[in-house]
Scaffold this motif. Structure first.
Motif, PDB file in Angstrom:
ATOM      1  N   LEU A 199     -13.299   4.832  55.258  1.00  0.00           N
ATOM      2  CA  LEU A 199     -14.587   5.213  55.807  1.00  0.00           C
ATOM      3  C   LEU A 199     -15.405   4.114  56.693  1.00  0.00           C
ATOM      4  N   ALA A 200     -16.066   4.335  57.627  1.00  0.00           N
ATOM      5  CA  ALA A 200     -16.743   3.601  58.357  1.00  0.00           C
ATOM      6  C   ALA A 200     -18.024   2.771  57.658  1.00  0.00           C
ATOM      7  N   MET A 201     -18.393   3.606  56.804  1.00  0.00           N
ATOM      8  CA  MET A 201     -19.495   2.619  55.867  1.00  0.00           C
ATOM      9  C   MET A 201     -19.102   2.320  54.533  1.00  0.00           C
ATOM     10  N   MET A 206     -24.393  11.956  43.036  1.00  0.00           N
ATOM     11  CA  MET A 206     -23.748  12.864  43.982  1.00  0.00           C
ATOM     12  C   MET A 206     -23.071  11.851  45.092  1.00  0.00           C
ATOM     13  N   ASN A 207     -22.479  12.396  45.821  1.00  0.00           N
ATOM     14  CA  ASN A 207     -21.854  11.511  46.961  1.00  0.00           C
ATOM     15  C   ASN A 207     -22.647  11.628  48.342  1.00  0.00           C
ATOM     16  N   GLY A 208     -23.026  10.681  48.991  1.00  0.00           N
ATOM     17  CA  GLY A 208     -23.824  10.625  50.284  1.00  0.00           C
ATOM     18  C   GLY A 208     -22.855  11.070  51.323  1.00  0.00           C
ATOM     19  N   GLN A 209     -23.428  11.538  52.343  1.00  0.00           N
ATOM     20  CA  GLN A 209     -22.710  11.758  53.615  1.00  0.00           C
ATOM     21  C   GLN A 209     -22.053  10.315  54.039  1.00  0.00           C
ATOM     22  N   LYS A 210     -21.119  10.808  54.578  1.00  0.00           N
ATOM     23  CA  LYS A 210     -19.788   9.513  55.031  1.00  0.00           C
ATOM     24  C   LYS A 210     -19.287   9.815  56.469  1.00  0.00           C
ATOM     25  N   GLU A 211     -19.618   8.723  57.221  1.00  0.00           N
ATOM     26  CA  GLU A 211     -18.825   8.943  58.386  1.00  0.00           C
ATOM     27  C   GLU A 211     -17.551   8.098  58.437  1.00  0.00           C
ATOM     28  N   LEU A 212     -16.561   9.076  58.831  1.00  0.00           N
ATOM     29  CA  LEU A 212     -15.263   8.616  58.711  1.00  0.00           C
ATOM     30  C   LEU A 212     -14.795   7.808  59.941  1.00  0.00           C
ATOM     31  N   SER A 213     -13.506   7.200  59.935  1.00  0.00           N
ATOM     32  CA  SER A 213     -13.174   6.357  61.153  1.00  0.00           C
ATOM     33  C   SER A 213     -12.830   7.158  62.384  1.00  0.00           C
ATOM     34  N   ASP A 214     -12.664   8.525  62.330  1.00  0.00           N
ATOM     35  CA  ASP A 214     -12.450   9.117  63.438  1.00  0.00           C
ATOM     36  C   ASP A 214     -13.764   9.767  64.162  1.00  0.00           C
ATOM     37  N   GLN A 270     -18.270  13.700  56.822  1.00  0.00           N
ATOM     38  CA  GLN A 270     -17.938  14.257  55.519  1.00  0.00           C
ATOM     39  C   GLN A 270     -19.604  14.583  55.113  1.00  0.00           C
ATOM     40  N   PRO A 271     -19.877  15.859  54.533  1.00  0.00           N
ATOM     41  CA  PRO A 271     -21.237  16.206  54.165  1.00  0.00           C
ATOM     42  C   PRO A 271     -21.464  15.518  52.794  1.00  0.00           C
ATOM     43  N   ALA A 272     -22.745  15.175  52.679  1.00  0.00           N
ATOM     44  CA  ALA A 272     -23.294  14.745  51.419  1.00  0.00           C
ATOM     45  C   ALA A 272     -23.034  16.147  50.409  1.00  0.00           C
ATOM     46  N   TYR A 273     -22.698  15.901  49.113  1.00  0.00           N
ATOM     47  CA  TYR A 273     -22.828  16.939  48.247  1.00  0.00           C
ATOM     48  C   TYR A 273     -22.822  16.313  46.809  1.00  0.00           C
ATOM     49  N   GLY A 274     -23.408  17.287  45.808  1.00  0.00           N
ATOM     50  CA  GLY A 274     -23.317  17.068  44.200  1.00  0.00           C
ATOM     51  C   GLY A 274     -23.426  18.295  43.576  1.00  0.00           C
ATOM     52  N   TYR A 275     -23.864  18.218  42.477  1.00  0.00           N
ATOM     53  CA  TYR A 275     -24.353  19.208  41.449  1.00  0.00           C
ATOM     54  C   TYR A 275     -25.475  19.163  40.677  1.00  0.00           C
ATOM     55  N   TYR A 276     -26.029  20.220  40.538  1.00  0.00           N
ATOM     56  CA  TYR A 276     -27.169  20.276  39.548  1.00  0.00           C
ATOM     57  C   TYR A 276     -26.921  21.313  38.382  1.00  0.00           C
ATOM     58  N   ALA A 277     -27.101  20.631  36.897  1.00  0.00           N
ATOM     59  CA  ALA A 277     -26.984  21.679  35.826  1.00  0.00           C
ATOM     60  C   ALA A 277     -28.264  22.540  35.681  1.00  0.00           C
ATOM     61  N   ASP A 296     -29.475   9.493  56.900  1.00  0.00           N
ATOM     62  CA  ASP A 296     -29.716   9.622  55.535  1.00  0.00           C
ATOM     63  C   ASP A 296     -29.873   8.289  54.561  1.00  0.00           C
ATOM     64  N   ASP A 297     -29.925   7.166  55.322  1.00  0.00           N
ATOM     65  CA  ASP A 297     -30.412   5.887  54.661  1.00  0.00           C
ATOM     66  C   ASP A 297     -31.984   5.977  54.375  1.00  0.00           C
ATOM     67  N   ARG A 298     -32.663   7.114  54.897  1.00  0.00           N
ATOM     68  CA  ARG A 298     -34.098   7.100  54.676  1.00  0.00           C
ATOM     69  C   ARG A 298     -34.388   8.340  53.830  1.00  0.00           C
TER      70      ARG A 298
END
Length: 206
Positions: free
Chosen positions: A6-8, A122-130, A134-141, A182-184
């Protein structure tokens, strides 16, 4: 991970909730996508280096693709992070030809029950090395009609899908094309069809 490191660096961020504006976002709910396989094919195989077992239930099709043209999919898992066979989590990966899915990233609840009402880590949006995202995603009960987040005061609505294994669990993700910074992010919230805010649960972003 096929796309490299991951770049971040990952960090845990608590999204503001308790003092958030409780007014719902004035958007109609996005349609829930089908979780059924796109077409019959060979038995689905999961490639995971972390002991993830799945899919539990049907694949959830995000409609988003990596630079190779493979679709990002989200699916239920056991093994690895979950603490017992009754626990569950979710993984995101890409679906390749011949029904092969490579799990790229996963999330689980590590405090309390994974079925407790509300949000879970949840997992935040991730900028990859290329350079891909990858989109942010999660789940809600629960079964919210909408889920949204405020990005510097600008509302962004999530895409939703019910988990076929347990329709009381809602998976959500954000299209990177809708995200400026997404940092904001703050005020992640779920609403019912009448616009009433639902329980927050544990609002954490990895």
């Amino acid at each position: 991970m096929r796309m490299g490191s991951l770049a971040m660096a990952a960090a845990v961020l608590i999204l503001a909730a308790g003092c958030a504006d409780t007014h719902p976002v004035a958007h109609a709910p996005l349609p829930l996508p089908s979780t059924a396989p796109a077409s019959p094919g060979p038995k689905l195989t999961i490639d995971s280096p972390n002991g993830i077992k799945g899919p539990v239930g049907e694949l959830i099709h995000t409609g988003l693709h990596d630079p190779h043209g493979d679709e990002y999919v989200i699916f239920g898992i056991t093994g690895a992070g979950p603490r017992s066979p009754k626990d569950f989590g979710f993984a995101i990966g890409f679906r390749e030809p011949k029904n092969k899915v490579t799990a790229d990233d996963s999330l689980t609840e590590w405090v309390g029950s994974p079925s407790a009402p509300g949000f879970h880590p949840m997992n935040g949006q991730k900028e990859l090395s290329d350079g891909s995202v990858q989109p942010a995603y999660g789940y809600y009960a629960g079964t919210p009609a909408t889920i949204s987040v405020q990005e510097a005061g600008r509302p962004i609505q999530a895409h939703l899908a019910r988990w076929s294994h347990d329709p009381t669990i809602t998976v959500f993700w954000f299209d990177p094309a809708d995200v400026h910074d997404d940092d904001r992010w703050a005020q992640l919230a779920a609403y019912d069809a009448s616009g009433n805010r639902l329980p927050d649960g544990r609002i954490l972003r990895m």
